[in-house]
Design a protein around this motif. Structure first.
Motif, short mmCIF file in Angstrom:
data_model
loop_
_atom_site.label_atom_id
_atom_site.label_comp_id
_atom_site.label_asym_id
_atom_site.label_seq_id
_atom_site.Cartn_x
_atom_site.Cartn_y
_atom_site.Cartn_z
N THR A 157 8.51 6.67 2.35
CA THR A 157 9.55 5.65 2.45
C THR A 157 10.00 5.47 3.89
O THR A 157 10.18 4.35 4.38
CB THR A 157 10.75 6.03 1.56
OG1 THR A 157 10.30 6.23 0.21
CG2 THR A 157 11.81 4.94 1.58
N VAL A 158 10.18 6.59 4.59
CA VAL A 158 10.55 6.53 6.02
C VAL A 158 9.46 5.81 6.82
O VAL A 158 9.75 5.11 7.79
CB VAL A 158 10.82 7.94 6.58
CG1 VAL A 158 11.06 7.90 8.08
CG2 VAL A 158 12.01 8.57 5.87
N ALA A 159 8.21 5.98 6.40
CA ALA A 159 7.09 5.35 7.12
C ALA A 159 7.17 3.83 7.10
O ALA A 159 6.55 3.16 7.94
CB ALA A 159 5.76 5.80 6.51
N LEU A 160 7.90 3.26 6.16
CA LEU A 160 8.08 1.80 6.12
C LEU A 160 8.95 1.30 7.26
O LEU A 160 8.84 0.14 7.68
CB LEU A 160 8.70 1.38 4.79
CG LEU A 160 7.80 1.36 3.56
CD1 LEU A 160 8.64 1.30 2.29
CD2 LEU A 160 6.86 0.16 3.63
N LEU A 161 9.83 2.15 7.77
CA LEU A 161 10.83 1.69 8.74
C LEU A 161 10.24 1.25 10.08
O LEU A 161 10.62 0.19 10.60
CB LEU A 161 11.89 2.77 8.95
CG LEU A 161 12.69 3.17 7.69
CD1 LEU A 161 13.69 4.26 8.02
CD2 LEU A 161 13.39 1.95 7.11
N SER A 215 0.83 -1.21 0.00
CA SER A 215 0.00 0.00 0.00
C SER A 215 0.87 1.26 0.00
O SER A 215 0.56 2.24 -0.69
CB SER A 215 -0.95 -0.01 1.21
OG SER A 215 -0.26 0.20 2.41
N LEU A 216 1.97 1.24 0.76
CA LEU A 216 2.86 2.39 0.75
C LEU A 216 3.59 2.52 -0.58
O LEU A 216 3.90 3.63 -1.03
CB LEU A 216 3.87 2.31 1.90
CG LEU A 216 3.29 2.41 3.32
CD1 LEU A 216 4.40 2.70 4.32
CD2 LEU A 216 2.22 3.48 3.41
N ALA A 217 3.85 1.38 -1.23
CA ALA A 217 4.44 1.44 -2.57
C ALA A 217 3.50 2.15 -3.54
O ALA A 217 3.95 2.93 -4.40
CB ALA A 217 4.75 0.03 -3.07
N LEU A 218 2.18 1.92 -3.41
CA LEU A 218 1.22 2.62 -4.26
C LEU A 218 1.22 4.12 -4.00
O LEU A 218 1.08 4.93 -4.92
CB LEU A 218 -0.19 2.05 -4.03
CG LEU A 218 -0.47 0.66 -4.56
CD1 LEU A 218 -1.87 0.21 -4.18
CD2 LEU A 218 -0.29 0.62 -6.08
#
Length: 416
Positions: free
Chosen positions: A175-179, A83-86
Motif C-alpha cells: 500500500t505504501v508503494a502506491l504513494l 497490479s498492486l491491488a492484485l
C-alpha cells in the motif's frame, strides 16, 4: 522546460519508480519465505509447497499476455495501481488462515501481478531515463529490487510465522508503494506497441541465448522457490531460513558482476560454460553440506544463486550481441515469454518428481539443467564464430528474478 530541469524531473521520476518497486520487493521477499516455510511445516499435502512455486510462474505467464492490452486501455498509472491491488488481494487471501489450495491460488494471483509490475516499471524507466544513463538506471533498478527481496526475507525472520503478521506487513508495504507513484508527476509513456513474439528470429540469431533464457527461467524459480521448502523440511528454524534467503540475494553482486565483466572480454559462451559448471559444482556441495554447518551452507547457496542469476544476464547480453537493434523489442518479448514458460514447467516437473526422489529433487534438477545447457553451449561453440569484444553490447547487471519485461509494452523510442 530547460535541460537541467528536465534532467532533475527524470531523476525524480526514476527514484519514485525504484522506491515503489523496492517496497513491492520487500513484501514479495516476505511472502517468498513465509508461504513455502509454513506449508512445509503444517502438514499440508506434500505437493502444495511446490505447487505454490509453480503458480507464481504460471501467473507471470498470464501477466505477460494481459499486460499490453490492459495498459493500452487504461494507461501505465492506472494499470500499476491495479497490479498492486492484485498483490494486496493475494496477501489478503493468505492472511485469512492456512488453506493450502487458497494459498496456491493466491500465489498465482501474485504471479500475474508480479510480471505486470515489472512490465510497467521497466517500460516507465526506459521512457523516463536519458539515453546516456539508461543502462545504469536499469542496473540500479535490478539491484534495488533483488536486495529488497533479501530485506523482505530478513524481516520474515523477525516476525512470528504462526499468525498472519507476515501477509499483513506485505499488505502494508505494498500500500505504501502506491504513494511514490501517486504523488509524483511522472511523464506518461507513449501508447504501448503490439507485442511481437518471434521464436524463429531468436533462434536464428542465437540458439545459445534462447536456450539459456529457458534454462535460467527454470533454474531461478527452482532455486529461489524450493530452497525455503528444503530448509523447512529439515527443521531449520525460521530465523535461519530467512537469513539463508537474504544471503542468497547477494549472489547478484558478488558472482554476477565479475562474470559479466569477464564476458565483455572473452567469448560469452565460454563464460556461460564456466557458470554452468559453477552451478553444478555448488549443487553437488548443496547435496552434502550439513544444515549443522549453517555458515558454510549459506556461502554455498549464495554462490549457487549467483551463478543462476548470471546465466540469464549473460545469455541476454549474448542475444543482443547477435541481434539487429531494430529487433531488440521483439527479442526481449520472446525471451520473456520463454523465461516464463520454463519457470512454470520446470518447477511443475520438480513438484511431480519430489515424492519419488525425495526433498533433494530440486538440487538434482538444477544440476541436470546446468550440465545439459553447458553441453549445448560447448556444441554451439564449435559451430559458430566468436563476436569480437568491440562489436558487443556492454554487459548490464540483470536478474533472472526480474526478467526484461519492459519491452512487451514499448512504444516509441524514449526521448534522447
Amino acid at each position: 522546460m530547460t535541460g537541467e530541469t528536465q534532467r532533475a524531473s527524470s531523476l525524480f521520476s526514476i527514484t519514485a519508480i525504484v522506491v515503489s518497486m523496492t517496497l513491492v520487493a520487500i513484501g514479495n521477499g516476505i511472502m517468498l519465505a513465509y508461504v513455502p516455510y509454513v506449508l512445509a511445516r503444517v502438514g499440508a499435502p506434500e505437493w502444495t509447497p511446490g505447487a505454490a512455486v509453480t503458480m507464481i510462474a504460471f501467473g507471470g505467464l498470464v501477466g505477460c499476455v494481459i499486460a499490453g492490452p490492459v495498459i493500452r486501455r487504461v494507461g501505465h498509472a492506472r494499470a500499476f495501481s491495479c497490479s498492486l491491488a492484485l498483490v494486496i488481494i493475494a496477501a489478503f487471501l493468505v492472511a485469512l488462515g492456512i488453506h493450502p489450495l487458497l494459498w496456491v491460488f493466491a500465489r498465482g494471483v501474485y504471479g500475474v501481478a508480479g510480471n505486470f509490475n515489472f512490465i510497467i516499471a521497466q517500460s516507465w524507466l526506459n521512457h523516463a531515463s536519458d539515453n546516456r544513463w539508461r543502462g545504469k538506471a536499469m542496473s540500479f533498478f535490478y539491484m534495488a529490487y533483488v536486495l529488497g527481496l533479501g530485506v523482505g526475507a530478513w524481516l520474515f525472520g523477525r516476525m512470528p510465522a504462526d499468525g498472519n503478521l507476515a501477509p499483513l506487513v506485505t499488505i502494508f508495504v505494498t500500500t505504501v508503494a502506491l504513494l511514490p507513484i501517486g504523488l509524483t508527476r511522472l511523464p506518461t509513456p507513449p501508447p504501448p506497441a503490439r507485442v511481437n513474439v518471434d521464436f524463429a528470429m531468436a533462434w536464428r540469431n542465437s540458439p545459445v541465448a534462447l536456450i539459456g533464457v529457458l534454462a535460467a527461467g527454470g533454474l531461478s524459480m527452482v532455486v529461489q522457490g524450493f530452497t525455503p521448502i528444503y530448509a523447512a523440511t529439515h527443521d531449520v528454524g525460521q530465523a535461519d531460513v530467512a537469513l539463508l534467503m537474504f544471503v542468497m540475494q547477494f549472489g547478484l553482486l558478488f558472482v554476477q558482476y565479475p562474470l559479466g565483466t569477464l564476458s565483455d572480454r572473452v567469448d560469452r559462451r565460454v563464460v556461460l560454460i564456466g557458470t554452468c559448471l559453477l552451478i553444478a559444482g555448488t549443487a553437488v556441495a548443496a547435496l552434502f553440506v550439513s544444515f549443522g554447518a549453517m555458515a558454510v551452507l549459506m556461502i554455498v547457496f549464495a554462490l549457487w544463486a549467483g551463478g543462476v542469476e548470471s546465466v540469464y544476464s549473460i545469455a541476454n547480453a549474448h542475444a543482443n550481441d547477435r541481434t539487429d537493434p531494430d529487433d531488440f523489442v521483439p527479442l526481449a518479448s520472446t525471451l520473456l515469454v520463454a523465461w516464463s514458460a520454463a519457470a512454470t514447467l520446470v518447477p511443475l516437473a520438480v513438484t511431480a518428481l519430489t515424492p519419488v526422489f525425495g526433498d533433494k529433487t530440486f538440487i538434482y534438477a538444477v544440476m541436470a539443467v546446468a550440465l545439459l545447457y553447458a553441453a549445448f553451449v560447448a556444441h554451439r561453440l564449435r559451430l559458430r564464430e566468436t563476436v569480437p569484444p568491440e562489436a558487443r553490447e556492454t554487459f548490464e547487471i540483470r536478474s533472472a528474478q526480474v526478467p526484461n519485461a519492459g519491452a512487451l509494452v514499448e512504444g516509441e523510442k524514449a526521448p534522447e
